[in-house]
Design an enzyme around this catalytic site. Structure first.
Site, PDB file in Angstrom:
ATOM      1  N   SER A 206       0.986  -1.727  -0.399  1.00  0.00           N
ATOM      2  CA  SER A 206      -0.093  -0.121  -0.064  1.00  0.00           C
ATOM      3  C   SER A 206       0.998   1.069  -0.184  1.00  0.00           C
ATOM      4  CB  SER A 206      -0.771  -0.016   1.223  1.00  0.00           C
ATOM      5  OG  SER A 206      -0.096  -0.357   2.856  1.00  0.00           O
ATOM      6  N   HIS A 259       0.966   4.732   4.481  1.00  0.00           N
ATOM      7  CA  HIS A 259       0.188   5.214   3.819  1.00  0.00           C
ATOM      8  C   HIS A 259       0.872   6.941   3.211  1.00  0.00           C
ATOM      9  CE1 HIS A 259      -3.400   2.221   4.435  1.00  0.00           C
ATOM     10  NE2 HIS A 259      -1.901   1.762   3.906  1.00  0.00           N
TER      11      HIS A 259
END
Length: 281
Positions: A206, A259
């Site tokens: 991610s 992230h």
């Protein structure tokens, strides 16, 4: 002469080439061991041809391609690309480059191994420093390899769909080098950030996904001629998803540090590459 893309089916390629001829773009098909390459004759036509190729990949059954075959090519050309499963596979392959596909495959293989009785062995080899006993600083790969670990079907599917969609765009329309930089920088530095945020027990692509999201969005805004971009609705969804990671709504542990770190890396590289491209013109 410049190659702008490859297709596994020569009849589909001929339909596309016939359409380009109608747009006054000189080009031809060059056979390969597997499939064919689309070759554009004049450098001045390359940018437009690449945009048209991207549209063809997304909409191969558009009536304008069949019409072009009647007007400029073989009137017996049919947009028959084979069985539906073959069509899907062909679109999967042609929509991405080798780096995109290799990373996609590696993540799938690792996820499969972890769900076929090799969880401890796989995690022990690939996890971040300190996640398992007896890790040493000489095991340098551990800075990156947690990015290849996924712990649920939703986790791996979500990440790999974004990786294929956006990583494939970057690699096929801008080049392999920018994607490799994003992969290795956003696959390492955000892991370091995540370690200091929550400890060594984490994994997932991610951070890299948010890097390609940021890169694609900023390139689309600042350098639309590059042929990539992210619709505002998609960017908005990813920002909402990022924000939800700081709440308990999702019900799972989210690597927020990775992230944010990945997004900042993607935005920074996008700003640099769009500035560099503009300066080169």
């Amino acid at each position: 002469m410049i190659e702008i893309g490859r297709l596994p089916n020569s009849r589909a390629a001929q339909a596309f080439v016939d359409y380009l001829k109608g747009e006054h773009i000189d080009c031809h098909i060059e056979p390969l061991e597997q499939g064919v390459a689309i070759i554009v004759i004049h450098d001045k036509d390359v940018e437009q041809a690449r945009k048209e190729f991207a549209h063809f990949i997304a909409h191969p059954y558009d009536s304008k391609y069949l019409q072009a075959s009647w007007e400029y090519g073989d009137t017996h050309t049919k947009l028959d690309y084979g069985a539906p499963s073959l069509q899907l596979f062909s679109q999967f392959i042609t929509g991405a480059g080798p780096v995109t596909l290799i990373v996609f495959t590696v993540c799938v293989v690792i996820f499969a191994a972890m769900n076929l009785g090799f969880t401890n062995q796989t995690y022990g080899v690939l996890a971040y420093f300190g996640a398992v006993p007896n890790t040493e600083l000489s095991q340098f790969w551990r800075v990156f390899t947690p990015s290849l670990l996924h712990f649920s079907a939703m986790h791996v599917i979500f990440n790999l769909l974004w990786w294929w969609y956006l990583g494939g765009k970057i690699e096929t329309r801008i080049g392999t080098a920018p994607l490799l930089i994003l992969l290795f920088v956003a696959g390492t530095l955000p892991n370091v950030i995540q370690y200091y945020v929550s400890g060594p027990n984490f994994g997932g692509l991610s951070g890299v996904v948010y890097a390609v999201v940021g890169y694609t969005w900023i390139m689309g805004v600042r350098k639309p001629a590059a042929g990539i971009g992210l619709p505002p609705s998609y960017m908005g969804f990813m920002m909402i998803w990022l924000a939800l990671g700081f709440t308990d709504i999702l019900g799972v542990s989210v690597a927020n540090g990775a992230h944010i770190g990945g997004l900042l890396i993607g935005l920074a590289q996008g700003l640099f590459d769009s500035r560099k491209s503009a300066a080169a013109i």
